[in-house]
Scaffold this active site. Structure first.
Site, PDB file in Angstrom:
ATOM      1  N   PRO A 104      18.217 -48.032 -23.727  1.00 40.74           N
ATOM      2  CA  PRO A 104      18.169 -47.174 -24.914  1.00 40.74           C
ATOM      3  C   PRO A 104      19.160 -47.632 -25.976  1.00 40.74           C
ATOM      4  CG  PRO A 104      18.301 -45.875 -22.892  1.00 40.74           C
ATOM      5  CD  PRO A 104      18.543 -47.298 -22.505  1.00 40.74           C
ATOM      6  N   ARG A 147      18.039 -62.789 -25.371  1.00 43.00           N
ATOM      7  CA  ARG A 147      17.241 -61.670 -25.872  1.00 43.00           C
ATOM      8  C   ARG A 147      16.164 -62.187 -26.814  1.00 43.00           C
ATOM      9  NH1 ARG A 147      19.748 -56.715 -25.301  1.00 43.00           N
ATOM     10  NH2 ARG A 147      17.653 -55.938 -25.749  1.00 43.00           N
ATOM     11  N   LYS A 171      26.240 -46.999 -27.004  1.00 41.83           N
ATOM     12  CA  LYS A 171      25.311 -46.769 -25.898  1.00 41.83           C
ATOM     13  C   LYS A 171      25.979 -46.073 -24.715  1.00 41.83           C
ATOM     14  CE  LYS A 171      22.543 -50.830 -27.158  1.00 41.83           C
ATOM     15  NZ  LYS A 171      21.910 -52.075 -26.693  1.00 41.83           N
TER      16      LYS A 171
END
Length: 271
Positions: free
Chosen positions: A2, A261, A52
């Site tokens: 998230p 990523r 986060k």
């Protein structure tokens, strides 16, 4: 994993659900058992997010003059909460943390971290993080300083939690597109005006995600054309659209891996 808006939304929701209530706290799985025993029966004072990371504060009520008992949670890739109306069913699976209030309970499974914190631990965590665009006290200057001194790719720096806290792959791809910045440029090439535009866009967009629970990045005049990359996902400019035409210029969107990523950008609109 998230992104920061989801953690801020979660903190606000749980504060509304449990704030001021004495909770029954347990760890059916057992990995948080001794810590849960310390928290059991205490008052859920508040919840907040830093990037986060989720932080709970427990105390024994308004007259409790001791330092609050803190809980640090980092969901990581697999962590998730589920909510249940009372009475809660018997635990099933690997439930790290169960909190039961007056009207409902929540179970936490699979977090990367679920641990008691001291105030010193929290200060150390915050000291390692960059400014969080969703926090009213955020100061963008450390982020600007870190980016402008580095030759790492801007696309990597923006998603580095030590530079800006809470940014994930979607916001990274989309704010850089909206600012017209090539994510492969070195940080040292970023102008102050470009940085200020990216920061202002994060401050604009992330609260929308926190309020609605959905990332929304498309400007009204561009909100047409190909659908989102998957059902019930946000329509994006470049994220997960490799090979598809850019919504603005028609150039195929590019993809590559950057520091492990997925990176997406338009080679014509971003320079």
């Amino acid at each position: 994993m998230p992104e920061g808006h989801a953690l801020h939304r979660l903190a606000r929701r749980q504060q509304h659900q449990f704030g001021g209530q004495r909770l029954a706290v347990s760890s059916p799985q057992g990995r948080f058992g001794p810590e849960a025993a310390i928290l059991d029966g205490l008052v859920f004072a508040d919840a907040e997010a830093w990037g986060k990371h989720l932080i709970y504060r427990f105390d024994d009520g308004p007259e409790d003059r001791r330092a609050p008992r803190l809980v640090h949670i980092h969901l990581g890739i697999y962590g998730a909460f589920t909510e249940e109306a009372l009475p809660m069913p018997a635990p099933v699976g690997q439930i790290r943390l169960r909190m039961v209030g007056e009207e409902l309970g929540i179970d936490l499974r699979g977090p990367n971290a679920c641990e008691l914190y001291t105030p010193e631990d929290l200060a150390a965590l915050v000291g390692r993080l960059g400014p969080d665009p969703l926090r009213a006290d955020a100061d963008p200057e450390p982020a600007w300083s870190a980016i402008t001194r580095s030759r790492r790719a801007i696309g990597s720096l923006v998603m580095d939690q030590r530079v800006i806290a809470g940014i994930g792959n979607i916001y990274r791809a989309e704010v850089l597109f909206r600012a017209g910045i090539d994510p492969l440029r070195p940080g040292t090439s970023l102008s102050r005006d470009e940085f200020d535009a990216v920061w202002a866009d994060l401050v604009l967009l992330m609260p929308i995600g926190m309020q609605t629970g959905r990332i929304h990045v498309i400007r009204p005049e561009d909100d047409h054309g190909p659908p989102s990359y998957a059902p019930n996902r946000p329509r994006t400019y470049v994220y997960r659209r490799a090979g598809e035409p850019c919504r603005l210029c028609g150039t195929p969107i590019l993809w590559r891996e950057l520091e492990g990523r997925n990176l997406f950008w338009c080679p014509a609109c971003q320079h």
